[in-house]
Design a protein around this motif. Sequence first.
Motif, PDB file in Angstrom:
ATOM      1  N   GLY A 133       0.776  -1.239   0.000  1.00 29.43           N
ATOM      2  CA  GLY A 133       0.000   0.000   0.000  1.00 29.43           C
ATOM      3  C   GLY A 133       0.807   1.289   0.000  1.00 29.43           C
ATOM      4  N   TRP A 134       2.113   1.217  -0.152  1.00 26.66           N
ATOM      5  CA  TRP A 134       2.951   2.423  -0.216  1.00 26.66           C
ATOM      6  C   TRP A 134       3.029   2.915  -1.654  1.00 26.66           C
ATOM      7  N   TYR A 135       3.075   4.244  -1.816  1.00 25.52           N
ATOM      8  CA  TYR A 135       3.159   4.857  -3.141  1.00 25.52           C
ATOM      9  C   TYR A 135       4.523   5.516  -3.315  1.00 25.52           C
ATOM     10  N   PRO A 136       5.243   5.181  -4.397  1.00 24.23           N
ATOM     11  CA  PRO A 136       6.562   5.787  -4.599  1.00 24.23           C
ATOM     12  C   PRO A 136       6.457   7.282  -4.865  1.00 24.23           C
ATOM     13  N   VAL A 137       7.338   8.036  -4.239  1.00 23.94           N
ATOM     14  CA  VAL A 137       7.381   9.486  -4.396  1.00 23.94           C
ATOM     15  C   VAL A 137       8.702   9.899  -5.046  1.00 23.94           C
ATOM     16  N   ALA A 138       9.792   9.249  -4.638  1.00 24.71           N
ATOM     17  CA  ALA A 138      11.109   9.560  -5.211  1.00 24.71           C
ATOM     18  C   ALA A 138      11.957   8.298  -5.199  1.00 24.71           C
ATOM     19  N   ARG A 139      12.839   8.234  -6.169  1.00 25.49           N
ATOM     20  CA  ARG A 139      13.757   7.102  -6.267  1.00 25.49           C
ATOM     21  C   ARG A 139      15.102   7.614  -6.733  1.00 25.49           C
ATOM     22  N   ARG A 140      16.152   7.218  -6.029  1.00 27.99           N
ATOM     23  CA  ARG A 140      17.527   7.585  -6.368  1.00 27.99           C
ATOM     24  C   ARG A 140      17.706   9.106  -6.423  1.00 27.99           C
ATOM     25  N   ARG A 145      26.977   7.527  11.164  1.00 24.57           N
ATOM     26  CA  ARG A 145      27.370   8.500  10.128  1.00 24.57           C
ATOM     27  C   ARG A 145      26.429   8.427   8.920  1.00 24.57           C
ATOM     28  N   LYS A 146      26.102   7.207   8.494  1.00 29.88           N
ATOM     29  CA  LYS A 146      25.197   7.028   7.362  1.00 29.88           C
ATOM     30  C   LYS A 146      23.819   7.606   7.687  1.00 29.88           C
ATOM     31  N   ARG A 147      23.340   7.359   8.898  1.00 32.49           N
ATOM     32  CA  ARG A 147      22.036   7.893   9.295  1.00 32.49           C
ATOM     33  C   ARG A 147      22.045   9.413   9.275  1.00 32.49           C
ATOM     34  N   ALA A 148      23.126  10.027   9.753  1.00 32.46           N
ATOM     35  CA  ALA A 148      23.216  11.491   9.760  1.00 32.46           C
ATOM     36  C   ALA A 148      23.179  12.036   8.332  1.00 32.46           C
ATOM     37  N   ARG A 149      23.856  11.374   7.421  1.00 35.66           N
ATOM     38  CA  ARG A 149      23.849  11.815   6.019  1.00 35.66           C
ATOM     39  C   ARG A 149      22.456  11.655   5.399  1.00 35.66           C
ATOM     40  N   LEU A 150      21.785  10.543   5.723  1.00 33.31           N
ATOM     41  CA  LEU A 150      20.424  10.342   5.209  1.00 33.31           C
ATOM     42  C   LEU A 150      19.469  11.397   5.753  1.00 33.31           C
ATOM     43  N   GLU A 151      19.606  11.718   7.028  1.00 33.90           N
ATOM     44  CA  GLU A 151      18.734  12.736   7.623  1.00 33.90           C
ATOM     45  C   GLU A 151      18.985  14.104   6.997  1.00 33.90           C
ATOM     46  N   ALA A 152      20.248  14.432   6.697  1.00 30.86           N
ATOM     47  CA  ALA A 152      20.558  15.705   6.040  1.00 30.86           C
ATOM     48  C   ALA A 152      19.982  15.726   4.629  1.00 30.86           C
ATOM     49  N   ALA A 153      20.114  14.614   3.900  1.00 30.90           N
ATOM     50  CA  ALA A 153      19.553  14.531   2.549  1.00 30.90           C
ATOM     51  C   ALA A 153      18.032  14.625   2.596  1.00 30.90           C
ATOM     52  N   LEU A 154      17.419  13.960   3.576  1.00 25.25           N
ATOM     53  CA  LEU A 154      15.965  14.026   3.716  1.00 25.25           C
ATOM     54  C   LEU A 154      15.506  15.447   4.009  1.00 25.25           C
ATOM     55  N   LEU A 166      16.870  18.190   2.967  1.00 25.41           N
ATOM     56  CA  LEU A 166      16.897  18.916   1.687  1.00 25.41           C
ATOM     57  C   LEU A 166      15.732  18.484   0.795  1.00 25.41           C
ATOM     58  N   TRP A 167      15.448  17.177   0.798  1.00 31.34           N
ATOM     59  CA  TRP A 167      14.340  16.689  -0.020  1.00 31.34           C
ATOM     60  C   TRP A 167      13.024  17.285   0.454  1.00 31.34           C
ATOM     61  N   LEU A 168      12.809  17.319   1.770  1.00 26.18           N
ATOM     62  CA  LEU A 168      11.578  17.895   2.309  1.00 26.18           C
ATOM     63  C   LEU A 168      11.477  19.384   2.011  1.00 26.18           C
ATOM     64  N   ALA A 169      12.611  20.093   2.015  1.00 26.29           N
ATOM     65  CA  ALA A 169      12.600  21.518   1.671  1.00 26.29           C
ATOM     66  C   ALA A 169      12.185  21.711   0.213  1.00 26.29           C
ATOM     67  N   ALA A 170      12.575  20.766  -0.648  1.00 27.95           N
ATOM     68  CA  ALA A 170      12.207  20.846  -2.060  1.00 27.95           C
ATOM     69  C   ALA A 170      10.793  20.325  -2.332  1.00 27.95           C
ATOM     70  N   HIS A 171      10.229  19.585  -1.375  1.00 24.74           N
ATOM     71  CA  HIS A 171       8.893  18.997  -1.521  1.00 24.74           C
ATOM     72  C   HIS A 171       8.071  19.283  -0.257  1.00 24.74           C
ATOM     73  N   PRO A 172       7.739  20.556  -0.023  1.00 28.00           N
ATOM     74  CA  PRO A 172       7.083  20.931   1.240  1.00 28.00           C
ATOM     75  C   PRO A 172       5.710  20.295   1.454  1.00 28.00           C
ATOM     76  N   VAL A 173       5.102  19.758   0.415  1.00 26.23           N
ATOM     77  CA  VAL A 173       3.792  19.137   0.568  1.00 26.23           C
ATOM     78  C   VAL A 173       3.866  17.936   1.522  1.00 26.23           C
ATOM     79  N   TYR A 174       5.059  17.359   1.699  1.00 21.38           N
ATOM     80  CA  TYR A 174       5.233  16.216   2.595  1.00 21.38           C
ATOM     81  C   TYR A 174       5.787  16.615   3.959  1.00 21.38           C
ATOM     82  N   GLY A 175       5.929  17.903   4.205  1.00 20.46           N
ATOM     83  CA  GLY A 175       6.522  18.384   5.443  1.00 20.46           C
ATOM     84  C   GLY A 175       5.760  18.010   6.695  1.00 20.46           C
ATOM     85  N   HIS A 176       4.485  17.761   6.585  1.00 21.70           N
ATOM     86  CA  HIS A 176       3.653  17.415   7.748  1.00 21.70           C
ATOM     87  C   HIS A 176       3.674  15.924   8.082  1.00 21.70           C
ATOM     88  N   CYS A 177       4.300  15.119   7.239  1.00 19.21           N
ATOM     89  CA  CYS A 177       4.260  13.664   7.401  1.00 19.21           C
ATOM     90  C   CYS A 177       5.199  13.166   8.496  1.00 19.21           C
TER      91      CYS A 177
END
Length: 121
Positions: free
Chosen positions: A25-32, A75-84, A86-97
């Motif tokens: 039931g998950w819908y893809p939003v972004a990949r790679r 370290r990997k988690r910190a990098r993923l959180e930083a990337a996320l 930036l992604w949320l800043a570029a896709h504010p419609v998902y900011g409330h999730c």
Amino acid sequence: MAAGPRERSGIWAEQRAQRLLQQAGWYPVARRWRCRWGELDLVLHKSPQRLLLVEVKGRRRCGRDGWGCAGLNRRKRARLEAALALWLAAHPVYGHCHVELVAALVPLPPARGPVRWMRWL
């Protein structure tokens, strides 16, 4: 530019994980999705207001890194959180999730077996 064998294996593993999540039931939003902090392998959405960030690790065999578990460090988690962020800043419609972070450990052919899912706290 053509993808090399390693990149093709990664794409295959991501596709397998995405298919399983879509069946749940998950819908893809972004990949790679790439930024200066790295790559978000999969970002998926499910109502109500849930966002799933998936780090995919594909391996042909269980080596010293335990199917890719060794790469799932602080370290990997910190990098993923930083990337996320930036992604949320570029896709504010998902900011409330509410965001969940999981790893998909995918056995690559010729290895067989189920995808193993790990939730990161």
